[in-house]
Enzyme design. Structure first.
Site, PDB file in Angstrom:
ATOM      1  N   LYS A  89       0.861  -1.177   0.000  1.00 22.79           N
ATOM      2  CA  LYS A  89       0.000   0.000   0.000  1.00 22.79           C
ATOM      3  C   LYS A  89       0.902   1.232   0.000  1.00 22.79           C
ATOM      4  CE  LYS A  89      -4.022  -2.149   0.743  1.00 22.79           C
ATOM      5  NZ  LYS A  89      -3.512  -3.526   0.795  1.00 22.79           N
ATOM      6  N   CYS A  90       0.338   2.370  -0.428  1.00 20.67           N
ATOM      7  CA  CYS A  90       1.032   3.646  -0.268  1.00 20.67           C
ATOM      8  C   CYS A  90       1.369   3.817   1.214  1.00 20.67           C
ATOM      9  CB  CYS A  90       0.137   4.775  -0.752  1.00 20.67           C
ATOM     10  SG  CYS A  90       0.689   6.426  -0.298  1.00 20.67           S
ATOM     11  N   GLY A  91       2.479   4.499   1.500  1.00 24.32           N
ATOM     12  CA  GLY A  91       2.941   4.635   2.875  1.00 24.32           C
ATOM     13  C   GLY A  91       1.940   5.243   3.821  1.00 24.32           C
ATOM     14  N   GLN A 109      -1.484   4.750   3.459  1.00 27.62           N
ATOM     15  CA  GLN A 109      -2.733   4.003   3.409  1.00 27.62           C
ATOM     16  C   GLN A 109      -2.722   2.943   4.506  1.00 27.62           C
ATOM     17  OE1 GLN A 109      -2.509   2.703  -0.764  1.00 27.62           O
ATOM     18  NE2 GLN A 109      -4.365   3.864  -1.177  1.00 27.62           N
TER      19      GLN A 109
END
Length: 561
Positions: free
Chosen positions: A222-224, A226
């Site tokens: 995931k994006c950092g 999220q």
């Protein structure tokens, strides 16, 4: 610090026709050993030999001169600023226009974001979308190559004007090089170690001076900022870092390796194989008087097969974890010792201090055999349907992981869930290199934060990057600034254009370009049309009539008084 020295000039020689292989191997091994032990790499560990690299290199070594040049430049920039306690500021650019203005106005390095690439510039016919690490792995290297080649165009344009002045007997001393280091997002490496090496090779060929890799799971990334991030074991990510360095060594490339950890906010981990992670793995103490107790995954799969909806399954999971609270083995043993009448001081002295570096099975054995406490703690019972273990993220986990990565990476990046100087200070204090030295750090000045809601004043916002620089966060990047800049300026212009027509363009764009003195105002010159004209003039006579910048070019009006 001596590691600020640039690497030795190292251009490996190929095996020449008729040359004796043993003598070539001896000479090449000596050269590689000198490269490995140069001041540039003195703080790093390589768990492989020069001969291993030589074996993978082939008889005609591949080199990437442009990347070697820019990586050496980046190393000098970072070490200079680190020694001075200053920040190297940059932002994520999404196109050559943004990049050229960044360089022209003084940013020393360029950043290429995986999130921005995933959302704006994917390859091979894939759809743009959020950064889940599922876009084609060639995308970010392709964006790096695009940016590097655009730098070369701008650099040729500037240099051509120096040569043109020289031909006229004049001296132009305001030459500005547009060749600047590019730092790229390698995500989690997009697969196993083979994928990491292939990706690293692509980055070196594309021109990335530095690449960062994060300790998230391929397929669970995931994006950092999220939720739902899944970590890999510490040892797995170390293997990724070693693989990346090995690939660059094969190419004789001193590119800079950045190790990032997302463990501060992570809640899951794919494996309990590494004892280094055991203190943060969560389990439950199963009830001894509940014959219907079943593991979480079994409970959820049973409900799913019975036709339960997604919302019902989510509710079941919440109810299960509320009924059986998650806790580490250390906490479970400490609770049992407290119930047995132990004081906090005695627990620290007789249990915590003596088991600090043990694996969970060893801790359990120590508690049972030495302390007489048999805790029925179980980390398998709360595993997710995918088989992931629950993980207690936080600063302690992030600092421990960063320290484990420090032997193999040039810079360390601890992704944080809030922008906070005090948290940054804890990271700066807690993270050290293998010999106790202070490591160069990276900080994400992320647009995912709503900066207005974190207690900043105008002055503290202005001083934030300076304070971080003094703490050792030498590289600071607004990862998605380019994306948001494009959105904000486009929204403002289009909204006005629909009601005011060309007045909006002149007021919001052209007038502003003139006031700022940006070179894109004369976009034909910016794109290198003058350079092309001079090249065509050099290779073909009588081409003035088709000169792009010749008589009739509308850009001449911008220079009229």
């Amino acid at each position: 610090m001596s590691s600020s020295s640039t690497p030795p000039s190292f251009v490996p020689k190929p095996l020449e026709a008729g040359q004796d292989p043993p003598s070539y191997i001896s000479s090449a091994t000596k050269d590689l050993t000198s490269f490995f032990t140069s001041p540039r790499f003195e703080r790093l560990q390589r768990p492989y030999s020069p001969l291993s690299v030589l074996s993978a290199r082939g008889s005609v070594p591949q080199t990437v001169a442009h990347t070697t040049h820019s990586a050496t430049l980046l190393w000098e920039i970072l070490n200079r600023n680190f020694a001075a306690g200053k920040a190297t500021l940059t932002m994520g650019a999404i196109d050559p226009v943004q990049q050229s203005q960044m360089i022209r106005e003084g940013l020393e390095v360029v950043y290429v974001s995986g999130w921005a690439t995933s959302s704006t510039f994917v390859r091979d016919g894939a759809e743009v979308g959020p950064d889940l690490g599922d876009y084609p792995y060639t995308s970010v290297p392709a964006q790096v190559e695009r940016m590097r080649k655009a730098q070369a165009v701008q650099d040729r344009r500037e240099w051509d004007e120096v040569i043109a002045a020289h031909e006229e007997g004049k001296v132009k001393n305001d030459f500005k090089s547009y060749i600047r280091p590019i730092i790229a997002d390698g995500d989690h490496g997009h697969g196993g170690l083979g994928s990491v090496m292939k990706l690293t090779k692509l980055f070196a060929e594309a021109g990335a001076s530095a690449v960062h890799f994060e300790d998230q799971l391929h397929g669970g990334k995931k994006c950092g900022h999220q939720a739902g991030k899944v970590l890999v074991a510490t040892s797995t990510h170390i293997s990724r870092l070693i693989a990346a360095r090995f690939q660059w060594d094969v190419m004789s490339c001193p590119a800079i390796l950045i190790a990032r950890t997302d463990s501060e906010s992570a809640k899951l981990i794919d494996s309990d194989v590494d004892p280094a992670d055991h203190e943060f793995i969560l389990g439950v103490v199963p009830p001894t008087n509940d014959p219907e107790f079943r593991p979480l995954a079994e409970t959820l799969l049973s409900a799913e097969r019975s036709g339960a909806s997604g919302a019902q399954i989510d509710k079941l999971e919440r109810e299960w974890t509320e009924k059986f609270p998650l806790l580490t083995l250390d906490r479970a043993i400490a609770d049992a010792l407290t119930a047995a009448g132990w004081s906090a001081e005695k627990i620290e002295r007789e249990y915590t201090a003596k088991t600090r570096d043990m694996s969970n099975p060893s801790k359990h054995l120590y508690a049972t055999q030495t302390l007489g406490i048999d805790v029925k703690w179980d980390s398998l019972a709360p595993r997710t349907r995918e088989g992931y273990f629950h993980f207690q993220g936080g600063l302690s986990a992030a600092i421990k992981r960063a320290n484990a990565f420090a032997k193999y990476a040039d810079l360390l990046w601890v992704e944080t869930k809030t922008p906070d100087v005090q948290v940054a200070r804890q990271i700066s204090t807690g993270v050290r290199g293998p010999n106790g030295e202070k490591k160069m750090m990276v900080y994400n000045l992320s647009p995912s934060f709503d900066w207005t809601k974190h207690g900043f004043t105008t002055e503290s916002l202005k001083s934030f990057t300076t304070e971080l620089g003094q703490l050792g966060f030498v590289l600071q990047l607004i990862s998605l600034a380019g994306l948001h800049l494009s959105a904000a300026s486009s929204c403002e212009f289009v909204r006005s254009y629909l009601t005011s027509g060309m007045e909006a363009y002149v007021r919001l764009v052209q007038k502003k370009e003139k006031e700022l003195g940006t070179d894109v105002l004369t976009h034909q010159r910016w794109s290198g049309a003058r350079v092309v004209d001079r090249v065509l003039g050099a290779v073909a006579s009588g081409n003035s009539g088709v000169s792009a910048m010749g008589e009739g070019s509308t850009e001449a009006s911008f220079h009229e008084k």
